[in-house]
Design an enzyme around this catalytic site. Structure first.
Site, PDB file in Angstrom:
ATOM      1  N   GLU A  87      -4.888   1.186  -4.327  1.00  0.00           N
ATOM      2  CA  GLU A  87      -5.134  -0.021  -3.422  1.00  0.00           C
ATOM      3  C   GLU A  87      -6.123  -0.948  -4.040  1.00  0.00           C
ATOM      4  O   GLU A  87      -7.922  -0.281  -3.148  1.00  0.00           O
ATOM      5  CB  GLU A  87      -5.220   0.688  -1.760  1.00  0.00           C
ATOM      6  CG  GLU A  87      -3.898   0.708  -1.268  1.00  0.00           C
ATOM      7  CD  GLU A  87      -4.408   2.229  -0.044  1.00  0.00           C
ATOM      8  OE1 GLU A  87      -5.100   1.312   1.135  1.00  0.00           O
ATOM      9  OE2 GLU A  87      -4.991   3.282   0.118  1.00  0.00           O
ATOM     10  N   HIS A  95       0.631  -1.602  -1.029  1.00  0.00           N
ATOM     11  CA  HIS A  95       0.285   0.057  -0.607  1.00  0.00           C
ATOM     12  C   HIS A  95       1.486   0.225  -1.167  1.00  0.00           C
ATOM     13  O   HIS A  95       1.732   1.303  -0.307  1.00  0.00           O
ATOM     14  CB  HIS A  95       0.173  -0.053   0.873  1.00  0.00           C
ATOM     15  CG  HIS A  95      -0.866   1.226   1.822  1.00  0.00           C
ATOM     16  ND1 HIS A  95      -0.238   2.263   1.309  1.00  0.00           N
ATOM     17  CD2 HIS A  95      -1.705   1.244   2.228  1.00  0.00           C
ATOM     18  CE1 HIS A  95      -0.844   2.978   1.734  1.00  0.00           C
ATOM     19  NE2 HIS A  95      -1.406   2.058   2.171  1.00  0.00           N
ATOM     20  N   HIS A 114      -5.211  -1.227   7.945  1.00  0.00           N
ATOM     21  CA  HIS A 114      -4.389  -1.872   7.680  1.00  0.00           C
ATOM     22  C   HIS A 114      -3.857  -3.428   8.814  1.00  0.00           C
ATOM     23  O   HIS A 114      -2.561  -3.833   8.630  1.00  0.00           O
ATOM     24  CB  HIS A 114      -3.210  -1.364   7.056  1.00  0.00           C
ATOM     25  CG  HIS A 114      -3.600  -0.715   6.407  1.00  0.00           C
ATOM     26  ND1 HIS A 114      -4.810  -0.591   5.518  1.00  0.00           N
ATOM     27  CD2 HIS A 114      -3.037   0.446   5.892  1.00  0.00           C
ATOM     28  CE1 HIS A 114      -5.013   0.197   4.725  1.00  0.00           C
ATOM     29  NE2 HIS A 114      -3.827   0.763   4.793  1.00  0.00           N
TER      30      HIS A 114
HETATM   31  C1  GLA Z   1      -4.543   4.133   3.390  1.00  0.00           C
HETATM   32  C2  GLA Z   1      -5.555   5.034   4.244  1.00  0.00           C
HETATM   33  C3  GLA Z   1      -4.907   6.032   4.243  1.00  0.00           C
HETATM   34  C4  GLA Z   1      -4.368   6.165   5.422  1.00  0.00           C
HETATM   35  C5  GLA Z   1      -2.381   5.490   4.659  1.00  0.00           C
HETATM   36  C6  GLA Z   1      -1.607   4.930   5.754  1.00  0.00           C
HETATM   37  O1  GLA Z   1      -4.027   4.178   2.443  1.00  0.00           O
HETATM   38  O2  GLA Z   1      -6.681   4.948   3.819  1.00  0.00           O
HETATM   39  O3  GLA Z   1      -5.944   6.850   5.104  1.00  0.00           O
HETATM   40  O4  GLA Z   1      -3.905   5.820   6.789  1.00  0.00           O
HETATM   41  O5  GLA Z   1      -3.397   3.814   4.578  1.00  0.00           O
HETATM   42  O6  GLA Z   1      -1.258   6.376   6.489  1.00  0.00           O
END
Ligand code: GLA
Length: 386
Positions: free
Chosen positions: A346, A208, A134
């Site tokens: 997402e 997110h 991220h």
């Molecule tokens: C995303 C990732 C997950 C996790 C979340 C945050 O969705 O795919 O594995 O890291 O973010 O907690």
């Protein structure tokens, strides 16, 4: 002198007349800006509340471009906030689960925090085991964006701008990013992302938000009914990095082409579910044409009748069933966010694309413009008879 019965009758007829005139409960559409605290380094942060004529309300802060709340009605007209969040800015300063945030420069993972572009290897923060997650240590989710009210008579709209300098979090190029959130009269939260660069770079932007259509703080989301319009997903290794394969969902717990409760198969003895600790995978979105904004997923919550549709022009969608939420996070009003108390959808390019030439490209060049649209559309449906 009127009798009691006459007074009651009068009040009752007045209420009825008001309800019929349609004035009762009609909301004023618009955008309202309020202070939302200060960052530790002294930046004043705002909270922008977008309201449509149906009374739907979306609150967004320019800290991380975070969607703080989305209030939508259930089938009886009762409003609830359907996204996980915190009471105040303080919670969002750490926000380990990325509640509601804009994610960039690269949403999801980049293997071992490295990629090569034009013969040069770029090194990123390894903030998720050996991988980069991220956008790195201080991703777009922790940046202060410049907010501007760009509402039209048709819809309240918030523009957020951020310029990420060449080399920020290890990525090349000065990148100008613009995100526009619009709340339509059809109860849609429309998110438009655009970006330009002055050097070749890679980019993957998403939002997110964690949804719980029964209302945040309700029990887990395992009873929500999910449809994903996709024939294939990208299997992962133990670090949740795609192996490169695009695998058919046929005959697997990843087949959501037919509406299925999220919890129905989540504990099945399946290698991919074990690696993800549940669902934490990228599905390949079917588009009639590249660039079409297509219906990628639909979720309904049987008890309240709330429905969420996710429309996007992106090639992938990460369905994450909130597996890492562990009850240590306390959100608005002290609610405890336990495992699987929210899910994310997402919309994105596939994870680790810069290291997978076989995946759709995430390259952005000077002179080009990245543009993408995602729509979260809310409705309610009547009680389903089984
Ligand atoms: C995303 C990732 C997950 C996790 C979340 C945050 O969705 O795919 O594995 O890291 O973010 O907690």
């Amino acid at each position: 002198m009127k009798t009691h019965a006459e007074i009651i009758l009068l009040v009752f007829s007045l209420a009825l007349a008001l309800a019929w005139s349609g004035d009762l409960g009609a909301a004023t559409a618009g955008l309202k800006k309020q202070p939302f605290g200060k960052t530790p380094d002294g930046n004043d942060i705002s909270l922008y509340t977008l309201t449509n004529k149906n009374g739907m309300e979306v609150a967004i802060t320019n800290f991380g471009g975070i969607v703080v709340s989305i209030k939508v009605p259930d089938r009886s007209g009762n409003f609830a906030d359907v996204v996980l969040g915190y009471d105040s800015l303080e919670g969002y300063l750490t926000n380990p689960s990325y509640f509601g945030a804009i994610i960039g420069r690269y949403a999801n993972r980049i293997a071992r925090g490295k990629f090569t572009l034009d013969g040069k290897t770029y090194t990123l923060a390894q903030n998720n085991g050996e991988n980069s997650l991220h956008g790195g240590t201080i991703g777009f989710n922790k940046k202060v964006w410049t907010g501007r009210d760009i509402s039209t008579p048709k819809a309240p709209s918030l523009e957020l701008n951020y310029v990420s300098n060449d080399g920020e979090e290890g990525y090349p190029g000065n990148l100008s990013v613009r995100v526009v959130y619009t709340l339509t009269a059809q109860n849609e939260l429309k998110i438009e992302y655009s970006a330009t660069t002055d050097k070749n770079t890679v980019l993957n932007l998403t939002n997110h938000s964690y949804f719980n259509l029964a209302g945040k703080g309700s029990a887990n989301i395992l009873g929500h009914i999910l449809t994903i319009h996709s024939d294939k997903f990208t299997p992962v290794d133990s670090g949740l990095i795609p192996t490169g394969e695009s695998r058919s969902v046929q005959g697997t717990p990843f087949d959501f082409r037919k509406s299925t409760a999220i919890g129905d198969r989540i504990t099945q003895d399946d290698g991919q579910l074990k690696l993800g600790r549940g669902y934490d995978h990228n599905w390949i979105v079917t588009h009639a044409k590249v660039g079409d904004v297509s219906l990628a997923a639909r979720v309904s919550e049987p008890r309240t009748g709330r429905v969420l549709e996710v429309w996007t022009d992106q090639p992938g969608i990460q369905f994450y069933s909130g597996n890492f939420l562990d009850g240590t996070i306390h959100g608005n009003g002290g609610v405890v966010y336990g495992q699987r108390s929210g899910f994310c959808l997402e919309t994105q390019h596939y994870p680790d694309s810069p290291n997978h030439p076989e995946f759709p490209s995430t390259l952005l060049k000077p002179g080009g413009r990245f543009h993408s649209t995602t729509i979260f559309k809310f409705r309610s449906e009547p009680l389903q008879q089984h």
